[in-house]
Design a protein around this motif. Structure first.
Motif, mmCIF file in Angstrom:
data_model
loop_
_atom_site.group_PDB
_atom_site.id
_atom_site.type_symbol
_atom_site.label_atom_id
_atom_site.label_comp_id
_atom_site.label_asym_id
_atom_site.label_seq_id
_atom_site.Cartn_x
_atom_site.Cartn_y
_atom_site.Cartn_z
ATOM 1 N N LEU A 117 0.846 -1.206 0.000
ATOM 2 C CA LEU A 117 0.000 0.000 0.000
ATOM 3 C C LEU A 117 0.875 1.247 0.000
ATOM 4 C CD1 LEU A 117 -2.799 -1.019 2.557
ATOM 5 C CD2 LEU A 117 -2.723 -1.356 0.075
ATOM 6 N N ARG A 118 1.686 1.400 -1.055
ATOM 7 C CA ARG A 118 2.563 2.557 -1.139
ATOM 8 C C ARG A 118 1.799 3.783 -1.623
ATOM 9 N NH1 ARG A 118 4.876 -1.074 -4.375
ATOM 10 N NH2 ARG A 118 4.817 0.408 -6.122
ATOM 11 N N GLN A 119 2.332 4.959 -1.310
ATOM 12 C CA GLN A 119 1.662 6.178 -1.774
ATOM 13 C C GLN A 119 1.806 6.347 -3.283
ATOM 14 O OE1 GLN A 119 3.348 9.623 0.112
ATOM 15 N NE2 GLN A 119 5.374 9.317 -0.739
ATOM 16 N N ASP A 120 2.885 5.767 -3.871
ATOM 17 C CA ASP A 120 3.086 5.970 -5.312
ATOM 18 C C ASP A 120 2.181 5.100 -6.174
ATOM 19 O OD1 ASP A 120 4.351 3.386 -5.504
ATOM 20 O OD2 ASP A 120 6.223 4.273 -4.840
ATOM 21 N N ASN A 121 1.526 4.077 -5.600
ATOM 22 C CA ASN A 121 0.623 3.251 -6.396
ATOM 23 C C ASN A 121 -0.835 3.427 -5.994
ATOM 24 O OD1 ASN A 121 0.235 1.733 -4.049
ATOM 25 N ND2 ASN A 121 1.440 -0.027 -4.746
ATOM 26 N N ALA A 122 -1.137 4.530 -5.314
ATOM 27 C CA ALA A 122 -2.515 4.772 -4.880
ATOM 28 C C ALA A 122 -3.464 4.843 -6.070
ATOM 29 C CB ALA A 122 -2.591 6.063 -4.060
ATOM 30 N N ASP A 123 -2.997 5.412 -7.196
ATOM 31 C CA ASP A 123 -3.878 5.502 -8.363
ATOM 32 C C ASP A 123 -4.166 4.120 -8.939
ATOM 33 O OD1 ASP A 123 -1.227 5.224 -9.185
ATOM 34 O OD2 ASP A 123 -1.494 6.444 -10.998
ATOM 35 N N THR A 124 -3.151 3.267 -9.016
ATOM 36 C CA THR A 124 -3.349 1.914 -9.532
ATOM 37 C C THR A 124 -4.336 1.136 -8.669
ATOM 38 O OG1 THR A 124 -1.098 1.918 -10.410
ATOM 39 C CG2 THR A 124 -2.163 -0.230 -10.167
ATOM 40 N N ARG A 125 -4.249 1.344 -7.364
ATOM 41 C CA ARG A 125 -5.120 0.619 -6.442
ATOM 42 C C ARG A 125 -6.563 1.140 -6.432
ATOM 43 N NH1 ARG A 125 -3.865 1.881 -1.529
ATOM 44 N NH2 ARG A 125 -2.041 3.231 -1.771
ATOM 45 N N LEU A 126 -6.731 2.453 -6.542
ATOM 46 C CA LEU A 126 -8.029 3.038 -6.213
ATOM 47 C C LEU A 126 -8.737 3.791 -7.331
ATOM 48 C CD1 LEU A 126 -7.187 4.324 -2.622
ATOM 49 C CD2 LEU A 126 -8.508 2.310 -3.249
ATOM 50 N N THR A 127 -8.000 4.312 -8.311
ATOM 51 C CA THR A 127 -8.685 5.084 -9.353
ATOM 52 C C THR A 127 -9.716 4.254 -10.125
ATOM 53 O OG1 THR A 127 -6.837 6.635 -9.538
ATOM 54 C CG2 THR A 127 -8.345 6.514 -11.408
ATOM 55 N N PRO A 128 -9.449 2.980 -10.464
ATOM 56 C CA PRO A 128 -10.514 2.192 -11.109
ATOM 57 C C PRO A 128 -11.754 2.038 -10.227
ATOM 58 C CG PRO A 128 -8.383 1.156 -11.460
ATOM 59 C CD PRO A 128 -8.160 2.252 -10.453
ATOM 60 N N ILE A 129 -11.552 1.952 -8.913
ATOM 61 C CA ILE A 129 -12.699 1.856 -8.008
ATOM 62 C C ILE A 129 -13.479 3.169 -8.009
ATOM 63 C CG2 ILE A 129 -13.388 1.560 -5.594
ATOM 64 C CD1 ILE A 129 -10.961 -0.256 -5.233
ATOM 65 N N GLY A 130 -12.753 4.291 -7.943
ATOM 66 C CA GLY A 130 -13.412 5.587 -8.001
ATOM 67 C C GLY A 130 -14.185 5.777 -9.287
ATOM 68 N N ARG A 131 -13.639 5.268 -10.400
ATOM 69 C CA ARG A 131 -14.335 5.352 -11.687
ATOM 70 C C ARG A 131 -15.601 4.494 -11.679
ATOM 71 N NH1 ARG A 131 -14.655 8.818 -16.007
ATOM 72 N NH2 ARG A 131 -15.113 7.686 -17.936
ATOM 73 N N GLU A 132 -15.487 3.288 -11.162
ATOM 74 C CA GLU A 132 -16.631 2.380 -11.117
ATOM 75 C C GLU A 132 -17.781 2.959 -10.306
ATOM 76 O OE1 GLU A 132 -17.789 -2.052 -9.306
ATOM 77 O OE2 GLU A 132 -15.695 -1.355 -9.318
ATOM 78 N N TYR A 133 -17.443 3.655 -9.206
ATOM 79 C CA TYR A 133 -18.486 4.189 -8.331
ATOM 80 C C TYR A 133 -18.880 5.626 -8.683
ATOM 81 C CZ TYR A 133 -18.634 0.132 -5.321
ATOM 82 O OH TYR A 133 -18.819 -1.137 -4.842
ATOM 83 N N GLY A 134 -18.343 6.144 -9.767
ATOM 84 C CA GLY A 134 -18.839 7.404 -10.306
ATOM 85 C C GLY A 134 -18.168 8.664 -9.836
ATOM 86 N N LEU A 135 -17.067 8.556 -9.074
ATOM 87 C CA LEU A 135 -16.438 9.760 -8.538
ATOM 88 C C LEU A 135 -15.292 10.269 -9.405
ATOM 89 C CD1 LEU A 135 -16.513 11.807 -6.270
ATOM 90 C CD2 LEU A 135 -15.055 10.304 -4.897
#
Length: 480
Positions: free
Chosen positions: A440-458
């Protein structure tokens, strides 16, 4: 009561949690309103003027990856940037910036004003309208009624707030605001389990009264090494200020110990439980008797103010004692206190009464975020606010809500800790709290979470396009 409006989501409080909750709900298309005691304190920093830090920097990156505001705001208003823990592995590298607190407030206020589907109201919420176990609306101190489908409580330290400076104590919120006491009574009447916590801040002092030649300078990272919080920030970054470190000494400790009976913390006036990992200076002196000195970090409050913040020296001692112990510190001999240190007690919920979505198990449609949930820190608050606002908006239209597992993020770890383990004192995120911290590094936060944010509409189109471009570059390099 006068009917004044109808909303999908109402957010109570416009601190760091409330901002992200309101922005997230509105960006999902929910008709949203945010209520604050004063428009002049939207995004206020009543404690230290900084964003990020150990593990907290990870949270800011996660907020940004999900489409939140804090990272962009911090990049736009920072004064000094440092990457902490560079001598350790990349998993615990954490970005921290000194922020111009007034510019941060102005940036966030304007960001909310520009957010579609969001209305901003200066009003105190004193009562919830709860029918058949579900929240249906809110009532203001002026008798206004607003119907809604969901409510996010993000009251910070204003809920039942009580200020302590030595023998003096009175109802109040941070930085001279008034306390929200009526809502405490109403929440209790609806069966929401509340408790008392306590936090505090140090004095703010005038720059001209400090002899910086006697302090250790703490510059930011070289400009060529500066990294932004937001994956959307591309402009060059430059440090503008230095920070400094002073140290207490045996004389400082003697002044504090000689006046310990005048501290409301030790005299019994303060009943709330304080933060374990950010104790007051009197707590440090008592608990760590073997230490001859403690660091005091001297941080500027802004680029266009002479006000300096003394991080690490919070106190609830009387003003005359504050003057004495601050002036015993080398470099502070002629210190001018502009705002005295104080402690504040406030009401918060037992977070085990919340679902993993941050919805209350007691009153459906009611969500908690930030210090109301028993946490400390701007970053913890903002991360919870984003999740609560997203879920409130989806709940309002009958869609599935987001639950982040521990292995997905520091935010998932934070929420899981709160709702399953509960808290005995204000919760602070640390890298050691996550058993998945190596990934859970800060440099891979987008890889981990941006697809989830996209899926949920944010996650909006511009951020998604940027994310896809970055992933394409990484995929090409892996193939090569």
């Amino acid at each position: 009561m006068d009917f004044l409006g109808n909303y999908d989501v109402v957010v109570v409080g416009a601190g760091h949690a409330g901002i992200e909750a309101a922005h997230a709900a509105a960006m999902l298309g929910a008709k949203t309103a945010i209520f604050t005691l004063t428009l002049d304190f939207i995004g206020n920093m009543p404690c230290n003027p900084s964003i990020g830090g150990t593990a907290k920097g990870h949270l800011v990156r996660e907020i940004d990856a999900l489409g939140g505001l804090m990272g962009i705001a911090a990049d736009a208003t920072f004064l000094q940037s440092r990457m902490l823990n560079r001598g350790k592995g990349p998993a615990v590298h954490s970005l921290r910036v000194q922020t111009d607190r007034k510019r941060y407030h102005m940036w966030m206020k304007h960001a909310l004003e520009l957010t579609p589907n969001l209305e901003i109201h200066q009003a105190e919420i004193v009562r919830l309208d709860v029918q058949n176990g579900h929240v249906c609306g809110v009532v203001t101190a002026l008798g206004g009624y607003y119907s809604c489908k969901c409510v996010v409580i993000a009251t910070g330290t204003a809920l039942g707030g009580r200020i302590f400076v030595g023998e003096a104590h009175y109802d109040g919120g941070p930085d001279g605001t008034h306390a929200a006491t009526a809502l405490t009574k109403d929440l209790t009447a609806h069966g929401v389990p509340l408790r008392r916590f306590k936090t505090g801040t140090p004095a703010r002092v005038h720059r001209r009264s400090i002899d910086f030649s006697k302090l250790d300078c703490q510059p930011g990272d070289p400009d060529e090494l500066l990294q932004p919080f937001s994956f959307m920030t591309h402009k060059p970054m430059h440090n503008k200020v230095d920070c400094y470190i002073a140290y207490t000494n045996p004389e400082t400790h003697k002044v504090i110990l000689d006046n310990l009976s005048r501290s409301p913390l030790y005299g019994g006036d303060i009943q709330g439980v304080g933060p374990r990992y950010c104790p007051s200076i009197e707590d440090k002196v008592v608990r760590f008797k073997g230490k001859e000195r403690h660091p005091v970090f001297v941080e500027p409050c802004g680029e266009n103010t002479e006000e300096m913040y003394l991080q690490g020296a919070s106190s609830s001692l009387p003003e005359d004692v504050q003057n004495a112990f601050y002036r015993s510190i080398k470099g502070f001999e002629n210190i001018e206190i502009m705002r005295p240190a104080y402690a504040i007690e406030y009401d918060c919920v037992d977070p085990t009464s919340l679902e993993a979505t941050l919805e209350s198990k007691v009153v459906r449609g009611l969500y908690g975020a930030g210090q109301f949930n028993g946490t400390s820190g701007y970053e913890e608050a903002a991360a919870q606010g984003l999740l609560a606002g997203l879920n409130a908006a989806r709940n309002a239209v009958g869609e599935s809500q987001l639950i982040l597992p521990r292995q997905s993020s520091y935010l998932g770890t934070l929420v899981d800790d709160l709702v399953t383990k509960g808290v005995m004192d204000p919760y602070r995120m640390m890298t050691s709290r996550s058993e998945y911290r190596l990934t859970l590094r800060q440099d891979n936060a987008d890889t981990r979470l941006t697809p989830i944010g996209r899926e949920y509409g944010l996650v909006q189109d511009d951020r998604w396009t940027k994310y896809q471009q970055t992933q394409a570059v990484l995929d090409a390099e892996r193939r090569r």
